[in-house]
Write an enzyme that holds these catalytic residues in place. Structure first.
Site: not given
Length: 434
Positions: A409, A352, A213
């Site tokens: 994940h 982000y 990630d």
């Protein structure tokens, strides 16, 4: 702008921007060169009133109506969230998690004006290889807790002394116990440089990096920056998507002709994520400050965190249905509780925004041109399972590749034995070569 192009801007950056003792620290670095480089021990002790307030808020949740479909196509399902809330309010014990964190050495050091928290566990084996391991969103240092003992003490976990690592596990800026940036500028490029500073400050002149990630983004950028001493990286969420595939995905069209079955499986995962899985990253990349609800409501935060990708959500839903999985209910809630107690729902989301607004555009999964040695672990239930054919083209020095039929994940957290085996295998040759 399409959802696909928004994903391209998700945690985006180009090659040019990347270029532009078990309980003690190294004795030589305990006394840093200057006051700004001081390394301070850190201990977690959450006030009891915070835990009482958390349980009160969970029990006071105002619930929406049940979804009007029988699947998760409208989002995290009401039954799952109510089971999670019941367990959180009545059975989850944060103190057990707190004790696990405090059982390993934790530290804080200031880098570029920001306090960075990190776990630092040195192996008892003299020739252990230093490794910095970076988590992602919606993860934390909780993701890495299960791999610490097997990697630092391999002889007690099916390995040999030659498999030993010294581990450095930092909390990303704005996450967990690290400081919260008060101005833009913290993104994978600056974080990569900060991690190199951290490793240098700890006295490590040769080391490797690992991540998935955001952790993959940071590790690959470090590989592009090539700080002195970085030998190679390992990733469990590789950036291998070829340009023609990336272009087709962004356009929302059919897959390019000639994809192998393995490549088509990767395409299908990416295509589904582009079309159905972008809600959280669009909001955090565009308007993170608007997320007041997940700062005020624990259950709101939990729903936001669970809605990362469909496969990990489905696995977590099975956990709260009582089925055995790689994660337990306590695992899931340890991580969510850490976000809640540190009030990092919005500060973590800003990563982000900062990446989208302050670095050039480029797809998170697009090939970056890494030249250092790389190992890839491809788990079947990740957002996409990176094919070996794409990995060989993406990484000119591919040291190791392994794909697994299970695992989502959160690889280090959910499948620690597979993860540890792959990391050991990846860096075996680098140990011998240096």
């Amino acid at each position: 702008m399409s959802d696909k192009s928004l994903l391209s801007n998700r945690r985006s950056f180009l090659v040019s921007s990347a270029a532009v003792g078990a309980a003690t620290l190294l004795a030589t670095k305990a006394h840093a060169a200057s006051e700004g480089e001081t390394i301070r021990p850190f201990h977690v002790n959450v006030p009891e009133e915070q835990l009482v307030d958390l349980r009160r808020r969970v029990k006071a949740t105002l619930w929406p109506d049940k979804e009007t479909v029988t699947d998760a196509s409208q989002g995290v399902q009401l039954a799952t969230m109510q089971k999670l809330a019941q367990y959180w309010a009545d059975e989850h014990d944060w103190r057990k998690c707190e004790a696990k964190i405090n059982a390993v050495p934790n530290f804080i050091t200031e880098i570029n004006g920001l306090d960075i928290h990190f776990i630092h566990v040195r192996s008892k084996h003299e020739n252990a290889l230093p490794m910095i391991v970076t988590h992602g969103w919606p993860g934390s240092i909780i993701e890495q807790m299960k791999i610490i003992d097997p990697l630092t003490d391999p002889t007690a976990h099916g390995g040999t002394a030659a498999d030993a690592f010294h581990l450095v596990i930092p909390s990303l800026p704005g996450y967990g116990f690290s400081g919260k940036p008060t101005a833009p500028g913290w993104n994978p490029v600056s974080i990569g440089k900060a991690w190199a500073t951290l490793m240098q400050r700890l006295g490590y002149t040769r080391y490797v990096a690992q991540g998935g990630d955001w952790g993959n983004a940071v590790s690959e950028v470090m590989a592009l920056q090539q700080p002195p001493g970085l030998l190679g990286i390992h990733t469990n969420m590789a950036a291998t998507v070829p340009p023609d595939v990336s272009k087709a995905l962004s356009a929302g069209g059919p897959p390019p002709a000639g994809l192998s079955p393995e490549e088509k499986f990767a395409w299908d995962g990416l295509d589904d994520f582009y079309k159905n899985g972008l809600g959280y990253l669009n909001e955090m990349g565009l308007r993170p400050q608007t997320l007041y609800g997940i700062v005020d409501s624990p259950v709101g935060l939990a729903g936001w965190i669970l809605d990362h990708d469909i496969r990990s959500y489905q696995m977590i839903a099975r956990v709260f249905d009582g089925q055995p999985e790689g994660l337990s209910r306590d695992d899931v809630l340890d991580n969510i509780t850490l976000y809640w107690l540190t009030n990092t729902a919005v500060s973590s989301a800003r990563l982000y925004w900062d990446t989208k607004h302050n670095l050039p555009a480029g797809g998170f999964f697009d090939v970056r041109g890494v030249k250092l040695p790389v190992g890839v672990s491809a788990f079947a239930e990740e957002i996409y399972q990176a094919p070996k054919s794409w990995s060989e083209k993406a990484y000119v020095k591919l040291l190791y590749y392994s794909k697994h039929p299970k695992g989502s994940h959160f690889a280090a957290w959910e499948q620690p034995a597979l993860f540890v085996s792959d990391v050991r295998a990846t860096f075996k040759s680098l140990r011998q070569a240096t």
